[in-house]
Design a protein around this motif. Structure first.
Motif, PDB file in Angstrom:
ATOM      1  N   TRP A 279       0.826  -1.211   0.000  1.00  0.00           N
ATOM      2  CA  TRP A 279       0.000   0.000   0.000  1.00  0.00           C
ATOM      3  C   TRP A 279       0.856   1.254   0.000  1.00  0.00           C
ATOM      4  CZ3 TRP A 279      -2.012  -4.451   2.212  1.00  0.00           C
ATOM      5  CH2 TRP A 279      -3.275  -4.811   1.759  1.00  0.00           C
TER       6      TRP A 279
ATOM      7  N   PRO B 133       2.328   4.655  -1.141  1.00  0.00           N
ATOM      8  CA  PRO B 133       1.730   5.636  -2.074  1.00  0.00           C
ATOM      9  C   PRO B 133       2.386   5.611  -3.444  1.00  0.00           C
ATOM     10  CG  PRO B 133       2.737   6.728  -0.157  1.00  0.00           C
ATOM     11  CD  PRO B 133       2.840   5.263   0.072  1.00  0.00           C
ATOM     12  N   ALA B 134       3.624   5.054  -3.537  1.00  0.00           N
ATOM     13  CA  ALA B 134       4.252   5.021  -4.865  1.00  0.00           C
ATOM     14  C   ALA B 134       3.560   3.975  -5.731  1.00  0.00           C
ATOM     15  CB  ALA B 134       5.734   4.679  -4.716  1.00  0.00           C
TER      16      ALA B 134
ATOM     17  N   ARG C  71      -2.503   4.416  -6.228  1.00  0.00           N
ATOM     18  CA  ARG C  71      -2.842   5.857  -6.345  1.00  0.00           C
ATOM     19  C   ARG C  71      -4.294   6.094  -5.969  1.00  0.00           C
ATOM     20  NH1 ARG C  71       1.504   6.666  -6.963  1.00  0.00           N
ATOM     21  NH2 ARG C  71       2.832   7.664  -8.478  1.00  0.00           N
ATOM     22  N   GLN C  72      -5.162   5.154  -6.391  1.00  0.00           N
ATOM     23  CA  GLN C  72      -6.581   5.511  -6.303  1.00  0.00           C
ATOM     24  C   GLN C  72      -7.104   5.404  -4.872  1.00  0.00           C
ATOM     25  OE1 GLN C  72      -7.864   7.046  -8.510  1.00  0.00           O
ATOM     26  NE2 GLN C  72      -6.307   6.611 -10.089  1.00  0.00           N
TER      27      GLN C  72
ATOM     28  N   GLY D 120      -6.500   4.563  -0.500  1.00  0.00           N
ATOM     29  CA  GLY D 120      -5.596   5.059   0.554  1.00  0.00           C
ATOM     30  C   GLY D 120      -4.772   3.934   1.183  1.00  0.00           C
ATOM     31  N   PRO D 121      -3.878   4.271   2.130  1.00  0.00           N
ATOM     32  CA  PRO D 121      -2.930   3.284   2.702  1.00  0.00           C
ATOM     33  C   PRO D 121      -3.452   2.627   3.987  1.00  0.00           C
ATOM     34  CG  PRO D 121      -2.291   5.469   3.393  1.00  0.00           C
ATOM     35  CD  PRO D 121      -3.565   5.632   2.606  1.00  0.00           C
TER      36      PRO D 121
ATOM     37  N   TRP E 134      -0.400   9.977   5.834  1.00  0.00           N
ATOM     38  CA  TRP E 134      -0.579   9.178   4.615  1.00  0.00           C
ATOM     39  C   TRP E 134       0.505   8.115   4.481  1.00  0.00           C
ATOM     40  CZ3 TRP E 134      -5.076   9.266   2.391  1.00  0.00           C
ATOM     41  CH2 TRP E 134      -5.226   8.739   1.131  1.00  0.00           C
ATOM     42  N   GLY E 135       1.550   8.173   5.360  1.00  0.00           N
ATOM     43  CA  GLY E 135       2.662   7.224   5.174  1.00  0.00           C
ATOM     44  C   GLY E 135       2.437   5.969   5.968  1.00  0.00           C
TER      45      GLY E 135
ATOM     46  N   ARG F 292       4.632   2.491   5.147  1.00  0.00           N
ATOM     47  CA  ARG F 292       6.032   2.400   5.617  1.00  0.00           C
ATOM     48  C   ARG F 292       6.048   2.313   7.147  1.00  0.00           C
ATOM     49  NH1 ARG F 292       9.538   6.772   5.617  1.00  0.00           N
ATOM     50  NH2 ARG F 292       7.839   8.009   4.751  1.00  0.00           N
TER      51      ARG F 292
END
Lengths: 430, 498, 618, 153
Positions: C26, C28-29, C32-33, C35-36, C117-118, C121
């Protein structure tokens, strides 16, 4: 409304943003008037309005129905009744018909809630767990920012500390926890714990009522643009100014429905107005202040990166650095992701040709959003100038001088290096 | 017959490429090198790991008067390096950019080098080894001089001179050996058998050491390395660091340790100290570098020291560790050069002061920086990756013999971690400066080699038996035949004497 | 079914490992559509599975003898690296603690990082830590313990670097990685050195070997000190303590885990190595002195901190110092109990201060205040956390400190004084922090501060309940001393020191009488503690400076001298080539002359051996 | 500039004689040009308060003052009496302030609570509106006619 001004009677301003001030004095906006700018801001208004239609309905749902539920696990699962809640400014039943569309939730929003990005009709829980939903957290963060920041004008904030408000809240809390001895006992032990929660929910209602108005305004502007009736940035701005005045008097209240009975925590009779108690605090809290992004600013007390006074906070969308959007610790990413689903086709093609096209559309639309918010701020500044000062074509030079001082005072807030006013002046900032 | 195909198939293929229409050129080169890679893997599959001696022996008379016979053979020491050579050749061809001008010459030279290097690893005849050793010199000079980046002519010339001198020294050693032993041919097995008086061995070993020392490189002889690696384009640097450097270490083990065991035993403490100096020197200089490619180049100098330390300690464990380190270092350097090449191609600069925040998922190079972290940490010896396995085997093996040097090399891994953290902190972390942030997109085609290499690094790190099982028998035999090194007993004795 | 669970105990770390790898999808790279957040939900599920599994195994293993389970990882050339797991009540109990705290910390993280949003990771790293800690606790071999500690060092670098856009995070992550790496290097040296001596790495066999071994004292000391350095780096003991302060830049949910269990991994390895370290008295005294210095120094620095997270993080170094003292005096039982009580109390403290920071934005203690009336839940959990940490009956901290003091009672009265002093000072610093946050009148940043929503408050309350029930659990497990053989006067001393600490703190900070901020009479002393003993400048002057200058010097040497010689050779050959060019002057006679001279010199040199004897004879 | 225009209160041009004067509301009702104001006051049911003795000073915006507001403003206000009452309360100041009294002071606090800026340096200005007819006496206060609606802030 803007008559062409005859020969400017005042000497050119010496302010750092002199040409922007002259543009404002000529009835323009802070954003330069180019077709590309117009296309970006109108496209973003439409993409911003669709999630906003969800935000205001859910904020009202939380403030009015979920209220003090200790475990609100499903507060983002909007019931059908709130999806169909008629918007007061759209459709036939509107008090003042701003948008010619219908009053219930926007069709694109309903389609997205039903199928989401995975294009499959799944139960709402699966969409939620797959994070294929509207990022309601952003709306709550805005409400919390408005709640946390103090001294932003209007009588809403002082009222929350008044005895009358506490009495209303007390009645509602007792009614809500009727028959729940544990919670009532806890309430008796720590009354302020619950009253503070109710204050926060009042701001939820405040922001919900504010956004209920903005959504139809943006939808209408997007429809007018599609029909070719809005052709320049000042026209778009003036539509907003008229919108601000038209709805300035809309009441701001907080009603809670407990077991079918309505408890008026903040009655309409208090006379709180949309312009003073919702719009201006919202602009100050979300556009100018909010809080430093954990991704770019250190909260370490010894590092002194967080300002000591709330009025020095300069982390709203007008100052935000949009480039790290998409990486960790950058709150606006949630809103940009929401807008990504509803971009109008002409904007998607526009982004396809620039930077990395599909890949970094999130950042490109973030920057367009920043431009559009500068346009909204220009509309607010022009509206305040119209309300509190003098028309642009006022013959009296003293009045024009007062207008200029007001503009200069507003633009002084963008002297700070982080302000993006300088960047949005040219098109290469994307 | 299979070993000859490894040599002549690429060389003939290099010539055959001239006929292929340019549109299919890259595909042809890929298929060619891919088949060679499969060939080497098939040999590995056939290879009997319990058999310490030479396998798949080939012996054809060629120039008997000169003593040069076409004798080939592979054993535990050379097999991993053969696989490394063919793998890196395939990856170099795959990752060479579409727009390389004069592609025919480029792929021809690369395949020629691959054939020559395989020949050198397989040669069982000293002169044959020297022949192949010299063949790959000119193609490398051309590859650097034509396709290199800035200061390429200076670097290519410097590389040519250094390697020529190294070749000359090795030739003197080989001829001297044959002349002193009065042997009639350069066959390795014959020469390895009988021994010379010690002082003669020492002189010849000195020549071998300095000759191959230039190639590895070891510290005072290393100054060609940073200029050459920096000037060479990424695929060529991958071949230079991954494959050519292994020729040097292979040469020291095969011809230094193999031919002059007693001399090697007496010189062992000196070699261990030389290795430690090389490790610490390489790591310390790398810390001060401002260009990430030079930093990776100096890391190669540092890591070669471990191999020499393993060789000097002469315990079975340290030798296995040394061979494993050769293979591991080849992989790690390949992925680092590939990624640094990608960073340079996309961002346009290698300066640490300019690079910043490539981890930005939308506008930076997120996957490249993730793999850079993996490569950097593998090189710094973080467990779970292949770097740690080989380094630990070398340390554990050589601790018993040279405790002090081994501990200093452990400090060397610490310094490696320092400069890789500096590199990662600058390039991956930090905020991406948007002014320079409109890099072209990274296509999947460019990521494939890095992914293959990182998967191998991870797999071998978690399952190290696959790395060490090949060379176990040969190194065991190598150590058994040698008199034990005048062992400097454990730390206690060392301390007692002080 | 339960038998199956017992034999697959090695699955516990694998749950988290699978979670870590899966949450990478998941990033973000890649997507795209959407969320994580699924990364967080998946990891929470995996941790729940691990928790349930370890709970069921713990029930079976309690009161049973330890079982061994081993798989060979690498046999090569005489070196046999086998991964041996020890399944005993203590180890499975530790996995229970780790997975339990992880479960609460990950729920807390889902609530705390809702605006982030990270996630992929961050949750990958949280899961990596959980997998690492579970495997460390289960594994019985020092070699694999070293491997796990090294991977966790890399994990610290990446998890502190979650918000990599921020400059202080970048330097903090680097310092955390390098300080821990220095500690791990010495540990690697110890691991290398112990094998030829003991012939094994398994802790229990090391224990048996240490009991009977006659080892050269200096070697034993050096190996002991090397093995000690690893845990010193991990437990942030003086002089390797700076990294914990800088690691506070990482997100608070990771701090919950770092302050409670990740730092305790160093203590766990220390406890397991106790027999080997006991071989040399020098190492024991070194351990005790380091522990004492860090304990006292940590609390003093904590008192002078104005940042909410840093004032807390120094109490972690302090209690790890006490663990060092416990292991130094051979009381591994007391050390384990101290680690357990400290882990839970510290997790609760970080969670409560985290919920304060989440919505009052500032972390500056001088800008907080007056939150008690509106934040009672955070307030109560903070108070219970403090009570659980210091010696305050009946909570866990009291029993741990009591058992430690009991052990020291007979032999080392000085250490008891240190223990009481540290306990009192910690009580004072914690009450100071409580006063500055909850007492007094609300300031500008705390006028509006609602209790956070359920995902942040619920884990805190569960942990509050757990801290309160810890003594009952210990009682049921029979770990508490019976009333009869309770060291009454030690208990009273402990209680006295806690009460005085709290009392003075309350008077000064909770009461309004004394104007704040308190200015110590000696300004420089206060600055000394406020800037944590100027350790960053200390580092820069010592190791970091030396390495930096050495690298610059060798680089100059390499570029000028070594390369210089080569270029000089090149230049000489070029120059001589150029010089020769002037020799052909164009006149025929000059050429003939040079040829003649040349020929004669060659003839002479060749024939010299024949000509020479004639020249000599007169 | 401040030409004093007599309001045609009623057909008989009565000076302030013994006849009982009309209160503020009656003046506004009878005067031409205050229809929107009167409608607003009725909608906000402020009629009794304005009839109470007071005394009040009312800054009365005339019809074209309301016309100058952007379209829809009045409609929204009329739909919400409390908000309308608040705007109107902003136009009323307790106490009887004639133009001369206002010269000595520069701000007043309205019944709504927010301050009103008075500028009598050149001409008679109230906030951003200019007074076109001052000192219209009523038995429970005084009226000044404004040429535009003033708003808080």
């Amino acid at each position: 409304m803007t008559t062409t001004l005859q020969r400017p009677t005042l000497p050119p301003s010496t302010h750092e943003f002199a040409e922007i001030i002259h543009r404002l004095e000529a009835g323009g906006a802070m954003l330069p008037d180019t077709p590309e700018n117009l296309m970006q801001i109108i496209g973003i208004y439409k993409a911003y309005a669709v999630p906003m239609d969800f935000y205001w309905r859910d904020l009202l749902y939380i403030a009015e129905r979920v209220f003090l539920n200790p475990l609100p696990a499903f507060k983002y699962f909007l019931p059908q009744s709130y999806l169909d809640l008629p918007n007061h400014y759209a459709g036939e039943t509107a008090d003042l018909r701003v948008w010619r569309g219908e009053a219930t939730a926007h069709p694109e929003l309903l389609a997205f809630i039903e199928k989401g990005e995975v294009q499959k009709k799944l139960p709402k829980l699966l969409h939620h767990l797959w994070h294929d939903r509207i990022n309601m957290e952003f709306a709550e963060a805005c409400a919390r920012a408005m709640f946390w920041h103090r001294g932003m004008g209007g009588q809403f904030d002082p009222y929350l500390d008044s005895e009358e408000y506490k009495a209303n809240a007390d009645r509602a809390i007792r009614a809500y926890f009727q028959g729940n001895p544990v919670m009532l006992g806890l309430y008796r032990l720590f009354p302020d714990l619950f009253v503070e929660q109710v204050r926060e929910l009042s701001y939820y209602a405040n922001l919900g009522l504010f956004w209920e108005v903005m959504a139809p305004v943006f939808f209408e502007m997007s429809d007018l643009y599609d029909e070719g009736k809005i052709t320049t940035v000042p026209e778009a701005m003036n539509f907003l100014v008229n919108g601000i005045f038209a709805i300035a008097g809309r009441p701001i209240y907080h009603h809670v429905y407990i077991r079918g009975e309505c408890y008026e925590i903040i009655p309409k009779s208090k006379g709180f107005m949309w312009l003073y108690e919702a719009a201006l605090p919202y602009v100050e809290a979300v556009f100018y202040r909010t809080s430093p992004f954990r991704g770019t600013k250190s909260y370490n007390a010894q590092a002194r990166e967080v300002p000591a006074d709330q009025k020095d906070f300069h982390y709203g969308i007008l100052y935000a650095d949009v480039f790290p959007v998409g990486s960790a610790g950058i709150p606006p990413t949630l809103l940009m992701q929401d807008m990504l689903h509803f971009l109008p086709p002409y904007l998607v093609d526009y982004y396809q040709e620039h930077c990395r096209g599909e890949e970094d559309m999130l950042i490109q639309l973030g920057i367009s959003f920043q431009r559009s918010m500068y346009n909204v701020t220009s509309a607010v500044i022009q509206a305040l100038r119209t309300a509190l000062l003098y028309p642009l074509d006022d013959p009296n030079p003293k009045h024009l001088q007062a207008n200029r001082q007001f503009f200069e005072a507003q633009l002084d807030r963008f002297r700070r290096p982080e302000a993006r006013l300088r960047d949005i002046q040219d098109q290469s900032y994307r | 017959m299979i070993l000859s195909t490894l040599i002549w198939f690429p060389i003939l293929g290099a010539i055959a490429l001239a006929l292929v229409p340019s549109r299919y050129l890259k595909w042809a080169a890929l298929i060619l090198s891919g088949s060679i890679l499969l060939g080497s893997l098939w040999i590995a599959y056939q290879f009997d790991i319990t058999q310490p001696l030479i396998q798949f022996r080939e012996d054809l008379p060629w120039l008997a008067t000169l003593g040069l016979n076409y004798q080939l053979g592979v054993d535990g020491l050379s097999l991993p390096l053969i696989i490394l050579n063919t793998l890196l050749t395939w990856i170099a061809i795959y990752s060479s950019p579409e727009a390389t001008e004069r592609p025919r010459l480029f792929y021809g030279l690369v395949l020629l080098i691959s054939g020559a290097v395989s020949g050198a690893f397989l040669a069982q005849n000293l002169l044959l080894f020297f022949l192949f050793y010299e063949i790959e010199l000119v193609p490398f000079y051309l590859l650097i001089a034509i396709w290199g980046s800035e200061k390429k002519s200076y670097a290519a010339m410097k590389f040519l001179l250094y390697t020529a001198v190294s070749g000359a020294l090795i030739f003197v050693a080989f001829v001297g050996l044959v002349w002193l032993q009065g042997a009639d041919s350069f066959a390795y097995t014959a020469l390895a058998g009988n021994t010379l008086p010690l002082w003669q061995q020492l002189i010849l070993l000195a020549f071998v050491l300095i000759g191959f020392g230039i190639k590895i490189p070891l510290v005072p002889l290393h100054t060609w390395l940073p200029d050459t690696y920096v000037a060479a384009s990424a695929p060529i640097a991958m071949l230079l660091g991954g494959v050519l450097a292994k020729l040097g270490t292979y040469g020291i083990f095969r011809f230094g340790l193999g031919l002059f065991p007693e001399a090697w035993g007496t010189l062992a403490p000196g070699l261990a100290t030389w290795a430690t100096v090389s490790v610490l020197y390489g790591a310390t200089v790398a810390i001060a570098q401002k260009d990430i490619k030079r930093m990776v180049a100096y890391s190669s100098v540092g890591h070669m020291g471990y191999i020499l330390l393993g060789g000097a300690a002469l315990t079975e464990l340290s030798l296995v560790g040394a061979v494993a380190q050769m293979f591991a270092h080849g992989l790690i350097l390949a992925i680092l050069f590939h990624l640094v090449g990608m960073v340079e191609a996309k961002v346009g600069t290698r300066e640490l002061d300019v690079l910043n925040g490539l981890m930005n998922p939308l506008r930076g190079l997120p996957l490249v920086s993730a793999l850079l972290v993996l490569g950097g940490m593998a090189s710094a010896g973080i467990p779970g990756l292949v770097g740690f396995v080989s380094e630990f085997l070398v340390f554990q093996g050589s601790y018993a013999v040279f405790p002090l040097q081994t501990l200093l090399c452990v400090v060397g891994t610490g310094l490696t971690a320092v400069y890789f953290v500096i590199l990662l902190n600058r390039t991956c972390f930090g905020k991406l400066d948007n002014a320079i942030a409109d890099f072209p997109k990274v296509e999947w085609r460019e990521r494939v080699p890095a992914l293959i290499l990182s998967l191998t690094i991870l797999f071998l790190g978690l399952q190290p038996t696959w790395l060490v099982r090949w060379s176990e028998a040969s190194t065991h035999a190598m150590v058994a035949v040698l008199p034990p090194v005048t062992q400097v007993t454990t730390l206690a004795q060392v301390l007692d004497r002080e | 079914m339960t038998q199956f669970l017992l034999h697959t105990v090695w699955l516990i770390p694998c749950y988290a490992f699978v979670g870590a790898i899966a949450s990478g999808l998941w990033s973000p790279a890649l997507i795209r559509q959407t969320g994580p957040r699924p990364a967080g939900y998946l990891n929470l599920l995996m941790t729940l599975l691990a928790f349930v599994h370890s709970l069921s195994v713990f029930v079976q293993v309690w009161q049973q003898p330890a079982e061994q389970w081993s798989v060979s990882w690498l046999q090569v050339a005489g070196l046999d690296l086998t991964l041996s797991l020890e399944i005993s009540a203590v180890t499975v109990g530790a996995t229970l603690l780790v997975t339990g705290l992880n479960l609460l910390a990950q729920t807390y993280a889902i609530g705390y990082l809702e605006m982030d949003w990270g996630w992929s990771r961050f949750f990958a790293m949280l899961a990596l830590f959980e997998a690492g800690m579970c495997s460390l606790v289960l594994c019985n071999s020092l070699f694999f313990a070293y491997i796990v500690l090294e991977i966790l060092t890399l994990g610290t670098y990446l998890i502190v670097g979650t918000w990599y856009n921020q400059s202080l995070v970048v330097t903090g992550a680097r310092d955390a990685f390098l300080t821990k790496r220095v500690g791990d290097l010495f540990l690697l040296m110890g691991v290398l050195a112990i094998y030829p001596l003991a012939g094994t790495w398994d802790f229990d066999q090391l224990g048996q070997w240490a009991a009977t071994a006659q080892v050269n004292p200096t070697v034993a000391t050096l190996v002991g000190l090397a093995l000690l350095a690893g845990p010193m780096g991990k437990c942030a003991q003086f002089p390797l303590h700076l990294w914990l302060d800088e690691a506070m830049e990482g997100p608070i949910p990771s701090t919950v885990l770092r302050n409670s269990v990740v730092v305790a991994t160093g203590a766990w390895v220390l406890i397991k190595l106790e027999p080997v370290l006991a071989l040399s008295p020098v190492v024991l005294t070194a351990m005790i002195t380091i522990g004492a210095i860090t304990a006292v120094g940590g609390t003093l620095i904590a008192i002078a901190q104005i940042d909410i997270k840093r004032a807390l993080s120094y109490s972690v170094s302090t209690f790890m110092g006490l663990v060092f003292i416990a292991v130094g005096t051979g009381q591994t039982e007391a050390a384990l109990l101290l680690v357990l009580s400290h882990a839970i109390a510290q997790a609760l403290l970080v969670m409560s201060t985290g919920s304060i920071v989440l919505n009052s934005i500032t972390q500056d203690l001088t800008q907080l205040g007056g939150l008690w009336r509106r934040r009672p839940i955070s307030g109560i959990s903070y108070l219970v956390g403090v009570a659980g940490l210091i010696g305050f009956p009946p909570l866990g901290g009291f029993w741990a400190l009591l058992e430690l003091a009991d052990g020291l009672w007979a032999t080392q009265p000085a250490l008891i004084a240190v223990l009481l002093l540290v306990n009192g000072l910690t009580a004072f610093s914690m009450t100071r922090e409580f006063g500055l946050i909850f007492a007094g009148s609300p300031s500008q940043m705390t006028e509006r501060s609602p209790e956070n929503f359920w995902l942040v408050t619920l884990p805190m309350m569960v942990l509050l309940g757990f801290t309160l029930h810890l003594p009952l659990i210990l009682q049921s497990l029979g770990l508490l001393p019976h009333w009869a053989d309770l060291n009454k006067d030690m208990a009273l001393l402990l209680l006295w020191s806690s009460v005085t600490g709290i009392g003075i703190g309350a008077v000064v900070y909770v009461g309004h009488s004394i104007p704040k901020p308190i200015q110590l009479p000696w300004k420089r002393l206060q600055d000394l503690f406020a800037f944590d003993l100027y350790t960053p400048q200390l580092y820069r002057a010592s190791i970091v400076g030396v390495v930096d200058k050495a690298s610059r010097l060798t680089d100059w040497f390499d570029r000028q001298v070594v390369d210089g010689v080569v270029n000089f050779v090149g230049w000489v050959s070029l120059f001589s080539g150029q010089a020769l060019k002037y020799s052909n002057s164009g006149q025929g006679q000059f050429y003939i002359l040079t040829i003649a001279v040349g020929l004669t010199t060659i003839a002479l040199s060749l024939g010299w051996s024949f000509v020479w004897p004639y020249l000599l004879t007169p | 500039m401040s030409s004093r225009i007599f309001l045609a209160v009623d057909p008989l041009p009565l000076t302030d004689s013994v006849k009982p004067m009309a209160d503020i509301v009656d003046i506004a009702v009878n005067a031409p040009g205050f229809k929107t104001l009167v409608a607003a006051v009725q909608a906000a049911n402020l009629v009794e308060t304005l009839k109470s003795p007071g005394p009040f000073t009312v800054f009365a915006p005339n019809d074209d003052a309301f016309a100058k507001l952007p379209p829809g403003t009045i409609q929204t206000l009329v739909q919400n009496p409390p908000q309308l009452a608040r705007i109107l309360a902003f136009h009323v100041v307790p106490g009887k302030w004639t133009q001369t009294d206002l010269q000595q002071v520069d701000t007043l606090t309205s019944v709504e609570g927010s301050p009103i800026r008075i500028d009598t340096s050149d001409g008679f200005e109230v906030k951003n509106a200019t007074v076109i007819a001052a000192d219209i006496e009523a038995d429970n206060g005084i009226i000044h006619v404004l040429d535009s609606v003033i708003l808080m802030g």
